[in-house]
Design a protein around this motif. Structure first.
Motif, PDB file in Angstrom:
ATOM      1  N   ALA A  59      27.533 112.768-102.034  1.00 33.63           N
ATOM      2  CA  ALA A  59      28.750 111.964-101.997  1.00 33.63           C
ATOM      3  C   ALA A  59      29.717 112.495-100.945  1.00 33.63           C
ATOM      4  N   LEU A  60      29.834 113.822-100.846  1.00 33.88           N
ATOM      5  CA  LEU A  60      30.701 114.435 -99.836  1.00 33.88           C
ATOM      6  C   LEU A  60      30.212 114.080 -98.435  1.00 33.88           C
ATOM      7  N   LYS A  61      28.924 114.166 -98.214  1.00 34.25           N
ATOM      8  CA  LYS A  61      28.352 113.832 -96.905  1.00 34.25           C
ATOM      9  C   LYS A  61      28.649 112.374 -96.547  1.00 34.25           C
ATOM     10  N   SER A  62      28.529 111.494 -97.512  1.00 37.09           N
ATOM     11  CA  SER A  62      28.836 110.079 -97.284  1.00 37.09           C
ATOM     12  C   SER A  62      30.317 109.889 -96.940  1.00 37.09           C
ATOM     13  N   SER A  63      31.181 110.598 -97.629  1.00 37.74           N
ATOM     14  CA  SER A  63      32.617 110.528 -97.357  1.00 37.74           C
ATOM     15  C   SER A  63      32.930 111.009 -95.947  1.00 37.74           C
ATOM     16  N   LYS A  64      32.286 112.095 -95.530  1.00 38.81           N
ATOM     17  CA  LYS A  64      32.531 112.658 -94.197  1.00 38.81           C
ATOM     18  C   LYS A  64      32.034 111.735 -93.087  1.00 38.81           C
ATOM     19  N   SER A  65      30.996 110.946 -93.364  1.00 42.86           N
ATOM     20  CA  SER A  65      30.431 110.089 -92.329  1.00 42.86           C
ATOM     21  C   SER A  65      31.167 108.749 -92.200  1.00 42.86           C
ATOM     22  N   SER A  66      32.081 108.475 -93.108  1.00 39.36           N
ATOM     23  CA  SER A  66      32.819 107.218 -93.084  1.00 39.36           C
ATOM     24  C   SER A  66      34.208 107.418 -92.496  1.00 39.36           C
ATOM     25  N   LEU A  67      34.628 106.472 -91.684  1.00 42.10           N
ATOM     26  CA  LEU A  67      35.979 106.544 -91.128  1.00 42.10           C
ATOM     27  C   LEU A  67      37.034 106.086 -92.127  1.00 42.10           C
ATOM     28  N   TYR A  68      36.621 105.328 -93.133  1.00 35.34           N
ATOM     29  CA  TYR A  68      37.591 104.680 -93.998  1.00 35.34           C
ATOM     30  C   TYR A  68      37.608 105.172 -95.433  1.00 35.34           C
ATOM     31  N   ARG A  69      36.537 105.804 -95.877  1.00 27.43           N
ATOM     32  CA  ARG A  69      36.478 106.248 -97.271  1.00 27.43           C
ATOM     33  C   ARG A  69      37.222 107.559 -97.431  1.00 27.43           C
ATOM     34  N   ARG A  70      38.143 107.582 -98.356  1.00 30.47           N
ATOM     35  CA  ARG A  70      38.884 108.808 -98.626  1.00 30.47           C
ATOM     36  C   ARG A  70      38.058 109.745 -99.490  1.00 30.47           C
ATOM     37  N   TYR A  71      37.263 109.147-100.372  1.00 35.02           N
ATOM     38  CA  TYR A  71      36.314 109.928-101.171  1.00 35.02           C
ATOM     39  C   TYR A  71      35.161 109.007-101.541  1.00 35.02           C
ATOM     40  N   CYS A  72      34.032 109.617-101.898  1.00 31.65           N
ATOM     41  CA  CYS A  72      32.862 108.842-102.319  1.00 31.65           C
ATOM     42  C   CYS A  72      32.408 109.362-103.673  1.00 31.65           C
ATOM     43  N   VAL A  73      31.855 108.442-104.454  1.00 32.29           N
ATOM     44  CA  VAL A  73      31.316 108.772-105.766  1.00 32.29           C
ATOM     45  C   VAL A  73      29.813 108.529-105.718  1.00 32.29           C
ATOM     46  N   PHE A  74      29.039 109.525-106.149  1.00 34.60           N
ATOM     47  CA  PHE A  74      27.592 109.385-106.198  1.00 34.60           C
ATOM     48  C   PHE A  74      27.232 108.427-107.319  1.00 34.60           C
ATOM     49  N   ARG A  75      26.439 107.449-107.005  1.00 34.29           N
ATOM     50  CA  ARG A  75      25.961 106.489-107.998  1.00 34.29           C
ATOM     51  C   ARG A  75      24.469 106.692-108.177  1.00 34.29           C
ATOM     52  N   ASP A  76      24.087 107.201-109.345  1.00 31.29           N
ATOM     53  CA  ASP A  76      22.674 107.439-109.640  1.00 31.29           C
ATOM     54  C   ASP A  76      22.007 106.104-109.921  1.00 31.29           C
ATOM     55  N   GLN A  77      20.806 105.931-109.396  1.00 32.76           N
ATOM     56  CA  GLN A  77      20.094 104.669-109.554  1.00 32.76           C
ATOM     57  C   GLN A  77      19.294 104.615-110.863  1.00 32.76           C
ATOM     58  N   ASP A  78      19.269 105.720-111.631  1.00 34.94           N
ATOM     59  CA  ASP A  78      18.488 105.746-112.879  1.00 34.94           C
ATOM     60  C   ASP A  78      19.090 104.840-113.912  1.00 34.94           C
TER      61      ASP A  78
END
Length: 160
Positions: free
Chosen positions: A141-160
């Motif tokens: 989730a942190l990696k996803s947040s860092k790669s986005s210009l607009y997301r202030r934070y990201c939440v990991f969504r488990d697919q299970d």
């Protein structure tokens, strides 16, 4: 050389925090990872003493909002906070990010600090089998947040 407080280490204390959360009756555990973007540039441009003061500033802001929740220094410019719900993690993330929308001043140097945050949550039933996975999920989730210009934070969504 300036000193900042000694931080607990998330790798050695994560299990204890989750165990305490279980024993207190929480039905989920949420891990929030907080990272300073381009921290190496701060270190290179301003030096280690200044960078330590920046870390201390982030530490103090997390401490203001973490309340009774455990928080840890992971390494370098990475911190973790254990909460008892995803909603509380998201609210805390918003508060921390809002704190850094305005300029920071250290040693008469004015600057803006860019923060990325990743959040992951495991439910009570998954504590035993997924305890180690929460860190991997929060890092994703942190990696996803860092790669986005607009997301202030990201939440990991488990697919299970």
């Amino acid at each position: 050389m300036s000193k900042h407080p000694r931080f607990p280490n998330i790798y050695s204390d994560l299990e204890n925090s989750v165990t305490n959360s279980i024993e207190s009756g929480d039905n989920s555990v949420s891990l929030m990872l907080v990272n300073i973007n381009k921290f190496n540039s701060i270190n290179e441009l301003f030096g280690r003493d200044f960078a330590d003061k920046v870390l201390n500033l982030l530490y103090m802001r997390i401490a203001e909002h973490s309340g009774d929740f455990d928080f840890f220094h992971i390494f370098s410019d990475n911190f973790g906070v254990i909460c008892n719900s995803e909603e509380k993690s998201k609210a805390m993330a918003e508060q921390i990010l809002t704190d850094f929308e305005s300029e920071c001043i250290i040693d008469r140097t004015t600057f803006y600090l860019s923060i990325s945050i990743g959040i992951a949550t495991i439910k009570e039933d998954d504590y035993a089998r997924d305890l180690g996975r929460i860190l991997v999920m929060a890092e994703a989730a942190l990696k996803s947040s860092k790669s986005s210009l607009y997301r202030r934070y990201c939440v990991f969504r488990d697919q299970d």
